[in-house]
Design a protein around this motif. Structure first.
Motif, PDB file in Angstrom:
ATOM      1  N   ARG A  74       3.389   0.714 -10.430  1.00  0.00           N
ATOM      2  CA  ARG A  74       3.945  -0.593 -10.057  1.00  0.00           C
ATOM      3  C   ARG A  74       4.431  -0.616  -8.609  1.00  0.00           C
ATOM      4  NH1 ARG A  74       4.078  -4.062 -13.988  1.00  0.00           N
ATOM      5  NH2 ARG A  74       5.635  -5.378 -13.017  1.00  0.00           N
ATOM      6  N   ARG A  75       3.895   0.294  -7.797  1.00  0.00           N
ATOM      7  CA  ARG A  75       4.267   0.317  -6.380  1.00  0.00           C
ATOM      8  C   ARG A  75       3.397  -0.647  -5.570  1.00  0.00           C
ATOM      9  NH1 ARG A  75       7.695   4.326  -4.589  1.00  0.00           N
ATOM     10  NH2 ARG A  75       8.090   5.959  -6.112  1.00  0.00           N
ATOM     11  N   VAL A  76       4.026  -1.284  -4.591  1.00  0.00           N
ATOM     12  CA  VAL A  76       3.299  -2.127  -3.645  1.00  0.00           C
ATOM     13  C   VAL A  76       2.518  -1.204  -2.720  1.00  0.00           C
ATOM     14  CG1 VAL A  76       3.551  -3.751  -1.731  1.00  0.00           C
ATOM     15  CG2 VAL A  76       5.049  -3.947  -3.752  1.00  0.00           C
ATOM     16  N   ILE A  77       1.198  -1.423  -2.646  1.00  0.00           N
ATOM     17  CA  ILE A  77       0.382  -0.591  -1.774  1.00  0.00           C
ATOM     18  C   ILE A  77      -0.142  -1.337  -0.546  1.00  0.00           C
ATOM     19  CG2 ILE A  77      -0.307   1.046  -3.566  1.00  0.00           C
ATOM     20  CD1 ILE A  77      -2.977  -0.499  -3.724  1.00  0.00           C
ATOM     21  N   TYR A  78      -0.052  -2.670  -0.592  1.00  0.00           N
ATOM     22  CA  TYR A  78      -0.546  -3.460   0.535  1.00  0.00           C
ATOM     23  C   TYR A  78       0.096  -4.837   0.475  1.00  0.00           C
ATOM     24  CZ  TYR A  78      -3.882  -6.084   3.443  1.00  0.00           C
ATOM     25  OH  TYR A  78      -4.452  -6.883   4.401  1.00  0.00           O
ATOM     26  N   ILE A  79       0.563  -5.315   1.616  1.00  0.00           N
ATOM     27  CA  ILE A  79       1.105  -6.661   1.716  1.00  0.00           C
ATOM     28  C   ILE A  79       0.047  -7.539   2.373  1.00  0.00           C
ATOM     29  CG2 ILE A  79       2.889  -8.113   2.736  1.00  0.00           C
ATOM     30  CD1 ILE A  79       4.744  -5.622   2.530  1.00  0.00           C
ATOM     31  N   VAL A  80      -0.356  -8.585   1.679  1.00  0.00           N
ATOM     32  CA  VAL A  80      -1.416  -9.460   2.170  1.00  0.00           C
ATOM     33  C   VAL A  80      -0.800 -10.421   3.168  1.00  0.00           C
ATOM     34  CG1 VAL A  80      -3.195 -11.118   1.522  1.00  0.00           C
ATOM     35  CG2 VAL A  80      -2.575  -9.269  -0.061  1.00  0.00           C
ATOM     36  N   GLU A  81      -1.265 -10.329   4.416  1.00  0.00           N
ATOM     37  CA  GLU A  81      -0.712 -11.194   5.473  1.00  0.00           C
ATOM     38  C   GLU A  81      -1.567 -12.443   5.622  1.00  0.00           C
ATOM     39  OE1 GLU A  81       2.087 -10.662   6.536  1.00  0.00           O
ATOM     40  OE2 GLU A  81       2.427  -8.516   6.280  1.00  0.00           O
ATOM     41  N   VAL A 136       5.426 -12.059  -4.791  1.00  0.00           N
ATOM     42  CA  VAL A 136       6.866 -11.833  -4.864  1.00  0.00           C
ATOM     43  C   VAL A 136       7.515 -12.340  -3.589  1.00  0.00           C
ATOM     44  CG1 VAL A 136       6.868  -9.917  -6.514  1.00  0.00           C
ATOM     45  CG2 VAL A 136       6.549  -9.434  -4.097  1.00  0.00           C
ATOM     46  N   ASN A 137       8.610 -13.050  -3.755  1.00  0.00           N
ATOM     47  CA  ASN A 137       9.335 -13.618  -2.610  1.00  0.00           C
ATOM     48  C   ASN A 137       8.385 -14.370  -1.668  1.00  0.00           C
ATOM     49  OD1 ASN A 137      11.374 -12.233  -3.858  1.00  0.00           O
ATOM     50  ND2 ASN A 137      11.770 -10.825  -2.194  1.00  0.00           N
ATOM     51  N   ASP A 138       7.448 -15.100  -2.282  1.00  0.00           N
ATOM     52  CA  ASP A 138       6.466 -15.916  -1.547  1.00  0.00           C
ATOM     53  C   ASP A 138       5.517 -15.095  -0.678  1.00  0.00           C
ATOM     54  OD1 ASP A 138       7.170 -18.467  -2.570  1.00  0.00           O
ATOM     55  OD2 ASP A 138       8.946 -18.460  -1.293  1.00  0.00           O
ATOM     56  N   ARG A 139       5.304 -13.834  -1.047  1.00  0.00           N
ATOM     57  CA  ARG A 139       4.327 -12.991  -0.346  1.00  0.00           C
ATOM     58  C   ARG A 139       3.387 -12.400  -1.385  1.00  0.00           C
ATOM     59  NH1 ARG A 139       7.084  -9.119   3.986  1.00  0.00           N
ATOM     60  NH2 ARG A 139       5.153  -9.491   5.077  1.00  0.00           N
ATOM     61  N   ALA A 140       2.112 -12.370  -1.027  1.00  0.00           N
ATOM     62  CA  ALA A 140       1.124 -11.753  -1.922  1.00  0.00           C
ATOM     63  C   ALA A 140       1.098 -10.256  -1.658  1.00  0.00           C
ATOM     64  CB  ALA A 140      -0.255 -12.344  -1.670  1.00  0.00           C
ATOM     65  N   VAL A 141       1.062  -9.472  -2.742  1.00  0.00           N
ATOM     66  CA  VAL A 141       1.027  -8.022  -2.604  1.00  0.00           C
ATOM     67  C   VAL A 141      -0.012  -7.430  -3.546  1.00  0.00           C
ATOM     68  CG1 VAL A 141       3.427  -7.826  -1.851  1.00  0.00           C
ATOM     69  CG2 VAL A 141       2.903  -7.683  -4.294  1.00  0.00           C
ATOM     70  N   LEU A 142      -0.591  -6.306  -3.114  1.00  0.00           N
ATOM     71  CA  LEU A 142      -1.496  -5.530  -3.950  1.00  0.00           C
ATOM     72  C   LEU A 142      -0.670  -4.394  -4.544  1.00  0.00           C
ATOM     73  CD1 LEU A 142      -4.521  -5.954  -4.460  1.00  0.00           C
ATOM     74  CD2 LEU A 142      -4.977  -4.158  -2.785  1.00  0.00           C
ATOM     75  N   VAL A 150      12.434 -11.240  -6.217  1.00  0.00           N
ATOM     76  CA  VAL A 150      12.954  -9.893  -6.463  1.00  0.00           C
ATOM     77  C   VAL A 150      13.997  -9.559  -5.403  1.00  0.00           C
ATOM     78  CG1 VAL A 150      10.873  -9.043  -7.627  1.00  0.00           C
ATOM     79  CG2 VAL A 150      11.108  -8.736  -5.171  1.00  0.00           C
ATOM     80  N   GLU A 151      14.935  -8.704  -5.779  1.00  0.00           N
ATOM     81  CA  GLU A 151      15.974  -8.275  -4.842  1.00  0.00           C
ATOM     82  C   GLU A 151      15.380  -7.281  -3.844  1.00  0.00           C
ATOM     83  OE1 GLU A 151      19.179  -9.331  -4.551  1.00  0.00           O
ATOM     84  OE2 GLU A 151      18.577 -10.822  -6.020  1.00  0.00           O
ATOM     85  N   GLY A 152      15.899  -7.316  -2.645  1.00  0.00           N
ATOM     86  CA  GLY A 152      15.491  -6.342  -1.653  1.00  0.00           C
ATOM     87  C   GLY A 152      14.219  -6.730  -0.943  1.00  0.00           C
ATOM     88  N   PRO A 153      13.877  -5.981   0.094  1.00  0.00           N
ATOM     89  CA  PRO A 153      12.694  -6.301   0.893  1.00  0.00           C
ATOM     90  C   PRO A 153      11.405  -5.966   0.147  1.00  0.00           C
ATOM     91  CG  PRO A 153      13.689  -4.271   1.678  1.00  0.00           C
ATOM     92  CD  PRO A 153      14.599  -4.803   0.601  1.00  0.00           C
ATOM     93  N   VAL A 154      10.383  -6.762   0.425  1.00  0.00           N
ATOM     94  CA  VAL A 154       9.053  -6.483  -0.127  1.00  0.00           C
ATOM     95  C   VAL A 154       8.322  -5.630   0.905  1.00  0.00           C
ATOM     96  CG1 VAL A 154       6.903  -7.492  -0.960  1.00  0.00           C
ATOM     97  CG2 VAL A 154       9.072  -8.654  -1.394  1.00  0.00           C
ATOM     98  N   VAL A 155       8.221  -4.336   0.633  1.00  0.00           N
ATOM     99  CA  VAL A 155       7.599  -3.406   1.573  1.00  0.00           C
ATOM    100  C   VAL A 155       6.633  -2.502   0.832  1.00  0.00           C
ATOM    101  CG1 VAL A 155       9.553  -3.380   3.194  1.00  0.00           C
ATOM    102  CG2 VAL A 155       9.500  -1.748   1.303  1.00  0.00           C
ATOM    103  N   VAL A 156       5.679  -1.930   1.558  1.00  0.00           N
ATOM    104  CA  VAL A 156       4.767  -0.961   0.964  1.00  0.00           C
ATOM    105  C   VAL A 156       5.598   0.212   0.448  1.00  0.00           C
ATOM    106  CG1 VAL A 156       2.914   0.686   1.455  1.00  0.00           C
ATOM    107  CG2 VAL A 156       2.796  -1.645   2.374  1.00  0.00           C
ATOM    108  N   GLY A 157       5.336   0.600  -0.796  1.00  0.00           N
ATOM    109  CA  GLY A 157       6.086   1.685  -1.410  1.00  0.00           C
ATOM    110  C   GLY A 157       7.176   1.213  -2.355  1.00  0.00           C
ATOM    111  N   ALA A 158       7.547  -0.072  -2.258  1.00  0.00           N
ATOM    112  CA  ALA A 158       8.562  -0.609  -3.174  1.00  0.00           C
ATOM    113  C   ALA A 158       7.987  -0.670  -4.588  1.00  0.00           C
ATOM    114  CB  ALA A 158       8.996  -2.000  -2.721  1.00  0.00           C
ATOM    115  N   THR A 159       8.829  -0.417  -5.582  1.00  0.00           N
ATOM    116  CA  THR A 159       8.401  -0.494  -6.980  1.00  0.00           C
ATOM    117  C   THR A 159       8.857  -1.822  -7.557  1.00  0.00           C
ATOM    118  OG1 THR A 159       8.613   1.895  -7.197  1.00  0.00           O
ATOM    119  CG2 THR A 159       8.520   0.637  -9.239  1.00  0.00           C
TER     120      THR A 159
END
Length: 72
Positions: free
Chosen positions: A65-72, A53-59, A20-29
């Protein structure tokens, strides 16, 4: 405890990562074309979905469809 469960679950149930384009951050749709998957086996997480997304797991909140947690 839920974060530990999520981390273990998404690593064991890895899905193809979507670019996906742009950073994968909490709050991103996430765009509609990004498929999201249920987190099974934990009733406390029944209302959430996960994806890679972008090789990162997200909740994800499946309604917004908002990212609420980035799994580290």
């Amino acid at each position: 405890a839920d974060r530990t469960y999520v981390r273990g679950y998404v690593v064991q149930n890895r899905r193809p990562s979507v670019k996906v384009e742009g950073p994968v951050v909490v709050g991103a749709t996430l765009p509609q074309q990004v498929q999201v998957y249920p987190v099974e086996g934990n009733p406390g997480l029944a209302n959430y979905r996960y994806t890679w997304v972008n090789d990162r797991a997200v909740l994800v909140d499946p309604q917004s469809r908002r990212v609420i947690y980035i799994v580290e």
